[in-house]
Write an enzyme that holds these catalytic residues in place. Structure first.
Site, PDB file in Angstrom:
ATOM      1  N   TYR A 105       2.495 -19.120 -26.008  1.00  0.00           N
ATOM      2  CA  TYR A 105       2.666 -17.741 -25.496  1.00  0.00           C
ATOM      3  C   TYR A 105       4.068 -17.188 -25.789  1.00  0.00           C
ATOM      4  O   TYR A 105       4.214 -16.147 -26.442  1.00  0.00           O
ATOM      5  CB  TYR A 105       2.369 -17.783 -23.992  1.00  0.00           C
ATOM      6  CG  TYR A 105       2.643 -16.536 -23.217  1.00  0.00           C
ATOM      7  CD1 TYR A 105       2.221 -15.287 -23.665  1.00  0.00           C
ATOM      8  CD2 TYR A 105       3.310 -16.599 -21.984  1.00  0.00           C
ATOM      9  CE1 TYR A 105       2.457 -14.141 -22.908  1.00  0.00           C
ATOM     10  CE2 TYR A 105       3.541 -15.469 -21.227  1.00  0.00           C
ATOM     11  CZ  TYR A 105       3.117 -14.240 -21.692  1.00  0.00           C
ATOM     12  OH  TYR A 105       3.366 -13.119 -20.942  1.00  0.00           O
TER      13      TYR A 105
ATOM     14  N   SER B 104      13.537 -23.492 -17.051  1.00  0.00           N
ATOM     15  CA  SER B 104      12.765 -22.685 -16.105  1.00  0.00           C
ATOM     16  C   SER B 104      13.543 -22.499 -14.808  1.00  0.00           C
ATOM     17  O   SER B 104      14.316 -23.381 -14.407  1.00  0.00           O
ATOM     18  CB  SER B 104      11.459 -23.418 -15.803  1.00  0.00           C
ATOM     19  OG  SER B 104      10.833 -22.874 -14.676  1.00  0.00           O
TER      20      SER B 104
ATOM     21  N   TYR C 144       6.486 -31.547 -13.612  1.00  0.00           N
ATOM     22  CA  TYR C 144       6.824 -30.558 -14.638  1.00  0.00           C
ATOM     23  C   TYR C 144       8.273 -30.092 -14.459  1.00  0.00           C
ATOM     24  O   TYR C 144       9.068 -30.086 -15.404  1.00  0.00           O
ATOM     25  CB  TYR C 144       5.864 -29.349 -14.554  1.00  0.00           C
ATOM     26  CG  TYR C 144       6.375 -28.148 -15.299  1.00  0.00           C
ATOM     27  CD1 TYR C 144       6.369 -28.118 -16.691  1.00  0.00           C
ATOM     28  CD2 TYR C 144       6.906 -27.035 -14.619  1.00  0.00           C
ATOM     29  CE1 TYR C 144       6.875 -27.023 -17.385  1.00  0.00           C
ATOM     30  CE2 TYR C 144       7.404 -25.946 -15.304  1.00  0.00           C
ATOM     31  CZ  TYR C 144       7.383 -25.940 -16.687  1.00  0.00           C
ATOM     32  OH  TYR C 144       7.892 -24.863 -17.378  1.00  0.00           O
TER      33      TYR C 144
ATOM     34  N   LYS D 266      12.068 -30.574 -16.803  1.00  0.00           N
ATOM     35  CA  LYS D 266      13.056 -29.556 -17.208  1.00  0.00           C
ATOM     36  C   LYS D 266      14.464 -29.984 -16.775  1.00  0.00           C
ATOM     37  O   LYS D 266      15.430 -29.864 -17.531  1.00  0.00           O
ATOM     38  CB  LYS D 266      12.705 -28.195 -16.598  1.00  0.00           C
ATOM     39  CG  LYS D 266      11.386 -27.608 -17.090  1.00  0.00           C
ATOM     40  CD  LYS D 266      11.422 -27.330 -18.581  1.00  0.00           C
ATOM     41  CE  LYS D 266      10.127 -26.752 -19.097  1.00  0.00           C
ATOM     42  NZ  LYS D 266      10.041 -26.730 -20.560  1.00  0.00           N
TER      43      LYS D 266
ATOM     44  N   ASN E 109      -1.498 -19.051 -12.949  1.00  0.00           N
ATOM     45  CA  ASN E 109      -0.455 -18.032 -12.770  1.00  0.00           C
ATOM     46  C   ASN E 109      -1.060 -16.686 -12.373  1.00  0.00           C
ATOM     47  O   ASN E 109      -2.217 -16.383 -12.673  1.00  0.00           O
ATOM     48  CB  ASN E 109       0.377 -17.876 -14.043  1.00  0.00           C
ATOM     49  CG  ASN E 109       1.172 -19.127 -14.347  1.00  0.00           C
ATOM     50  OD1 ASN E 109       0.926 -19.798 -15.337  1.00  0.00           O
ATOM     51  ND2 ASN E 109       2.102 -19.472 -13.485  1.00  0.00           N
TER      52      ASN E 109
ATOM     53  N   ARG F 138       8.582 -12.632  -6.814  1.00  0.00           N
ATOM     54  CA  ARG F 138       9.052 -13.292  -8.037  1.00  0.00           C
ATOM     55  C   ARG F 138       9.675 -12.265  -8.973  1.00  0.00           C
ATOM     56  O   ARG F 138       9.386 -11.072  -8.890  1.00  0.00           O
ATOM     57  CB  ARG F 138       7.886 -13.963  -8.796  1.00  0.00           C
ATOM     58  CG  ARG F 138       7.185 -15.077  -8.071  1.00  0.00           C
ATOM     59  CD  ARG F 138       8.050 -16.331  -7.963  1.00  0.00           C
ATOM     60  NE  ARG F 138       7.325 -17.420  -7.324  1.00  0.00           N
ATOM     61  CZ  ARG F 138       7.214 -17.588  -6.010  1.00  0.00           C
ATOM     62  NH1 ARG F 138       7.780 -16.744  -5.172  1.00  0.00           N
ATOM     63  NH2 ARG F 138       6.551 -18.627  -5.528  1.00  0.00           N
TER      64      ARG F 138
HETATM   65  P1  NAD Z   1       2.435 -22.592 -24.056  1.00  0.00           P
HETATM   66  O1  NAD Z   1       1.642 -23.743 -23.536  1.00  0.00           O
HETATM   67  O2  NAD Z   1       1.722 -21.329 -24.374  1.00  0.00           O
HETATM   68  O3  NAD Z   1       3.266 -23.037 -25.339  1.00  0.00           O
HETATM   69  C1  NAD Z   1       3.708 -24.357 -25.529  1.00  0.00           C
HETATM   70  C2  NAD Z   1       3.258 -24.767 -26.927  1.00  0.00           C
HETATM   71  O4  NAD Z   1       3.690 -26.095 -27.185  1.00  0.00           O
HETATM   72  C3  NAD Z   1       1.737 -24.756 -27.091  1.00  0.00           C
HETATM   73  O5  NAD Z   1       1.408 -24.030 -28.250  1.00  0.00           O
HETATM   74  C4  NAD Z   1       1.374 -26.230 -27.249  1.00  0.00           C
HETATM   75  O6  NAD Z   1       0.266 -26.393 -28.106  1.00  0.00           O
HETATM   76  C5  NAD Z   1       2.654 -26.801 -27.827  1.00  0.00           C
HETATM   77  N1  NAD Z   1       2.921 -28.218 -27.588  1.00  0.00           N
HETATM   78  C6  NAD Z   1       2.935 -28.887 -26.410  1.00  0.00           C
HETATM   79  N2  NAD Z   1       3.299 -30.151 -26.607  1.00  0.00           N
HETATM   80  C7  NAD Z   1       3.536 -30.304 -27.939  1.00  0.00           C
HETATM   81  C8  NAD Z   1       3.957 -31.371 -28.766  1.00  0.00           C
HETATM   82  N3  NAD Z   1       4.214 -32.587 -28.256  1.00  0.00           N
HETATM   83  N4  NAD Z   1       4.095 -31.158 -30.082  1.00  0.00           N
HETATM   84  C9  NAD Z   1       3.833 -29.947 -30.624  1.00  0.00           C
HETATM   85  N5  NAD Z   1       3.447 -28.873 -29.887  1.00  0.00           N
HETATM   86  C10 NAD Z   1       3.297 -29.068 -28.566  1.00  0.00           C
HETATM   87  O7  NAD Z   1       3.606 -22.318 -23.003  1.00  0.00           O
HETATM   88  P2  NAD Z   1       4.622 -21.096 -22.928  1.00  0.00           P
HETATM   89  O8  NAD Z   1       4.291 -20.312 -21.717  1.00  0.00           O
HETATM   90  O9  NAD Z   1       4.751 -20.413 -24.241  1.00  0.00           O
HETATM   91  O10 NAD Z   1       5.944 -21.909 -22.607  1.00  0.00           O
HETATM   92  C11 NAD Z   1       6.863 -22.306 -23.618  1.00  0.00           C
HETATM   93  C12 NAD Z   1       7.952 -23.148 -22.988  1.00  0.00           C
HETATM   94  O11 NAD Z   1       8.575 -22.392 -21.947  1.00  0.00           O
HETATM   95  C13 NAD Z   1       7.431 -24.422 -22.325  1.00  0.00           C
HETATM   96  O12 NAD Z   1       8.371 -25.458 -22.537  1.00  0.00           O
HETATM   97  C14 NAD Z   1       7.376 -24.061 -20.862  1.00  0.00           C
HETATM   98  O13 NAD Z   1       7.524 -25.186 -20.020  1.00  0.00           O
HETATM   99  C15 NAD Z   1       8.564 -23.113 -20.735  1.00  0.00           C
HETATM  100  N6  NAD Z   1       8.446 -22.173 -19.616  1.00  0.00           N
HETATM  101  C16 NAD Z   1       7.328 -21.388 -19.501  1.00  0.00           C
HETATM  102  C17 NAD Z   1       7.206 -20.526 -18.412  1.00  0.00           C
HETATM  103  C18 NAD Z   1       5.969 -19.679 -18.231  1.00  0.00           C
HETATM  104  O14 NAD Z   1       5.741 -19.218 -17.117  1.00  0.00           O
HETATM  105  N7  NAD Z   1       5.164 -19.417 -19.255  1.00  0.00           N
HETATM  106  C19 NAD Z   1       8.238 -20.449 -17.464  1.00  0.00           C
HETATM  107  C20 NAD Z   1       9.364 -21.248 -17.632  1.00  0.00           C
HETATM  108  C21 NAD Z   1       9.460 -22.103 -18.717  1.00  0.00           C
HETATM  109  N1  UDP Z   2      -0.154 -16.240  -6.701  1.00  0.00           N
HETATM  110  C1  UDP Z   2      -1.211 -15.794  -5.927  1.00  0.00           C
HETATM  111  N2  UDP Z   2      -2.477 -15.993  -6.408  1.00  0.00           N
HETATM  112  C2  UDP Z   2      -2.745 -16.602  -7.581  1.00  0.00           C
HETATM  113  C3  UDP Z   2      -1.646 -17.052  -8.370  1.00  0.00           C
HETATM  114  C4  UDP Z   2      -0.371 -16.863  -7.894  1.00  0.00           C
HETATM  115  O1  UDP Z   2      -1.010 -15.248  -4.860  1.00  0.00           O
HETATM  116  O2  UDP Z   2      -3.927 -16.768  -7.938  1.00  0.00           O
HETATM  117  C5  UDP Z   2       1.223 -16.012  -6.235  1.00  0.00           C
HETATM  118  C6  UDP Z   2       2.037 -17.273  -5.996  1.00  0.00           C
HETATM  119  O3  UDP Z   2       1.816 -17.764  -4.688  1.00  0.00           O
HETATM  120  C7  UDP Z   2       3.454 -16.763  -6.225  1.00  0.00           C
HETATM  121  C8  UDP Z   2       3.279 -15.682  -7.293  1.00  0.00           C
HETATM  122  O4  UDP Z   2       1.899 -15.300  -7.239  1.00  0.00           O
HETATM  123  O5  UDP Z   2       3.952 -16.131  -5.058  1.00  0.00           O
HETATM  124  C9  UDP Z   2       3.601 -16.156  -8.706  1.00  0.00           C
HETATM  125  O6  UDP Z   2       2.867 -17.339  -8.967  1.00  0.00           O
HETATM  126  P1  UDP Z   2       2.832 -18.006 -10.402  1.00  0.00           P
HETATM  127  O7  UDP Z   2       1.996 -19.245 -10.309  1.00  0.00           O
HETATM  128  O8  UDP Z   2       2.420 -16.981 -11.410  1.00  0.00           O
HETATM  129  O9  UDP Z   2       4.348 -18.344 -10.701  1.00  0.00           O
HETATM  130  P2  UDP Z   2       5.368 -19.342  -9.958  1.00  0.00           P
HETATM  131  O10 UDP Z   2       4.725 -19.848  -8.714  1.00  0.00           O
HETATM  132  O11 UDP Z   2       5.604 -20.412 -10.952  1.00  0.00           O
HETATM  133  O12 UDP Z   2       6.589 -18.533  -9.681  1.00  0.00           O
END
Ligand code: NAD
Ligand code: UDP
Length: 339
Positions: free
Chosen positions: A11, A124, A149, A153, A199, A231
């Site tokens: 993503y 994160s 998870y 990080k 999420n 958030r």
């Molecule tokens: P995502 O799952 O969409 O993207 C992660 C990608 O990594 C995927 O395409 C998956 O196929 C690939 N992947 C996983 N393990 C792998 C491996 N060993 N080798 C090769 N590819 C691998 O997630 P995202 O939302 O795009 O998140 C990207 C990064 O940001 C992640 O490290 C995630 O923990 C971090 N992050 C995401 C969020 C969020 O809410 N989306 C928030 C904070 C941090």
């Molecule tokens: N949340 C909710 N219903 C859902 C998913 C999330 O009420 O089905 C709320 C959750 O309790 C939090 C906010 O939405 O207050 C954001 O949650 P998310 O899982 O997206 O992110 P994170 O908890 O990692 O901040």
């Protein structure tokens, strides 16, 4: 620069690939597609009109990384690859520690062998644990995480600090994301969770689409203005721009630097659901449900350090986030499946 994006089909990686290509960088992408699809690569190319060099590879695979670094002259890496489902990490801790730590170590070793000295890491806001004070500044210590998870990080941040201490010419930028939502305006790339979304935003979009009956709002008795959780939601395109800014920074600095990437503004779950319904003219039925274990009442960034040092700030609004999330979901009701 020629930039390696591990997890670049995911993503945030895909949106960052678009941003970097549009800014004139070259993108090399390595993904094993455990949580994405090779179709993403075509979509990135369709949006930008630029070619992406995509490798189907596990970043933990030493031989695959060696081949990639030998074939491509990489200037910097952005390490997105990782497993990210909080609940799943509680059920499968070893899979999370193995994948997230191993991929980081293997990447660092390949970078070292090939003299690549710039790395941006997807961290994160979860590393802060329960916030001591809001807004969260980078100076607040990392806290106690409630799930494996989050610990991966914290641990990877520490690995990067230790590595940089031993290699003072190395540059590591730790980006602590708040809550990424939204999608590219084209609707060609966006968030495509497997199964029932954890999420909030994908749950809202799937509810609006009728795939889910209603949204459950987890807790309406928090100490927040309307009782629901608060958030710092940030548009994924703003987040992608933050990576481009961080790339410029790490090209010119050595050592470790940490930046929050958020808007600095918190919104409640109710505000999210109601804004989404209003902006898009759709119904988002909801019910109040018990609090979700491990959730904090409120979490939002002090985003001033990134503004001051990177010259970056989020510019897209909550309305943009809601409109673009819906545009993506409507055009891709089953994500990349069947596309
Ligand atoms: P995502 O799952 O969409 O993207 C992660 C990608 O990594 C995927 O395409 C998956 O196929 C690939 N992947 C996983 N393990 C792998 C491996 N060993 N080798 C090769 N590819 C691998 O997630 P995202 O939302 O795009 O998140 C990207 C990064 O940001 C992640 O490290 C995630 O923990 C971090 N992050 C995401 C969020 C969020 O809410 N989306 C928030 C904070 C941090
Ligand atoms: N949340 C909710 N219903 C859902 C998913 C999330 O009420 O089905 C709320 C959750 O309790 C939090 C906010 O939405 O207050 C954001 O949650 P998310 O899982 O997206 O992110 P994170 O908890 O990692 O901040």
């Amino acid at each position: 620069m020629r930039v390696l994006l591990t997890g670049g089909a995911g993503y945030i990686g895909a949106h960052t690939a678009v941003e970097l290509l549009e800014q004139g960088h070259e993108v090399v992408l390595a993904d094993n597609y455990v949580n994405s699809s090779p179709k993403v690569v075509d979509r990135i190319e369709a949006i930008t009109g630029h070619r992406v060099r995509a490798y189907r590879a596990d970043v933990s695979d030493r031989a695959a990384m060696e081949a990639l670094f030998t074939e491509q002259e990489i200037d910097a890496a952005i390490h997105f690859a990782g497993l990210k489902a909080v609940g799943e990490s509680v059920a499968k801790p070893l899979a999370y520690y193995r994948n997230n730590l191993d991929s980081t170590l293997t990447l660092l070793e390949a970078m070292e062998r090939h003299g690549v000295g710039r790395l941006i890491f997807s961290s994160s806001a979860t590393v802060y644990g329960t916030p001591e004070r809001l807004p969260l500044t980078e100076e607040q210590g990392t806290g106690v995480c409630t799930n494996p998870y989050g610990w991966t990080k914290v641990m990877i941040e520490q690995i990067l600090r230790d590595y940089t201490a031993a290699h003072p010419e190395f540059s590591a930028v730790l980006l602590r994301y708040f809550n990424p939502v939204g999608a590219h305006r084209s609707g060609l790339i966006g968030e495509a969770p497997n199964g029932v979304p954890n999420n909030l935003m994908p749950y809202i979009t799937q509810t609006a689409l009728g795939k889910r009956d209603h949204l459950s709002i987890f807790g309406n008795d928090y100490d927040t203005p309307d009782g629901t959780g608060v958030r710092d939601y940030i548009h994924v395109v703003d987040l992608a721009r933050g990576h481009a800014a961080a790339l410029g920074y790490c090209a010119e600095h050595c050592g470790v630097e940490v930046f929050n990437l958020g808007t600095g503004r918190g919104y409640s779950v109710l505000e999210m659901a109601e804004t989404f319904a209003r902006v898009n003219g759709v119904a988002v039925p909801y019910v109040f449900a018990p609090r979700r274990p491990g959730d904090v009442a409120a979490c939002y960034a002090d985003a001033s350090k990134a503004r001051r040092i990177l010259g970056w700030e989020a510019v897209l609004t909550l309305e943009d986030m809601c409109r673009d999330s819906w545009n993506w979901q409507r055009q891709n009701p089953d994500g990349y499946e069947g596309a």
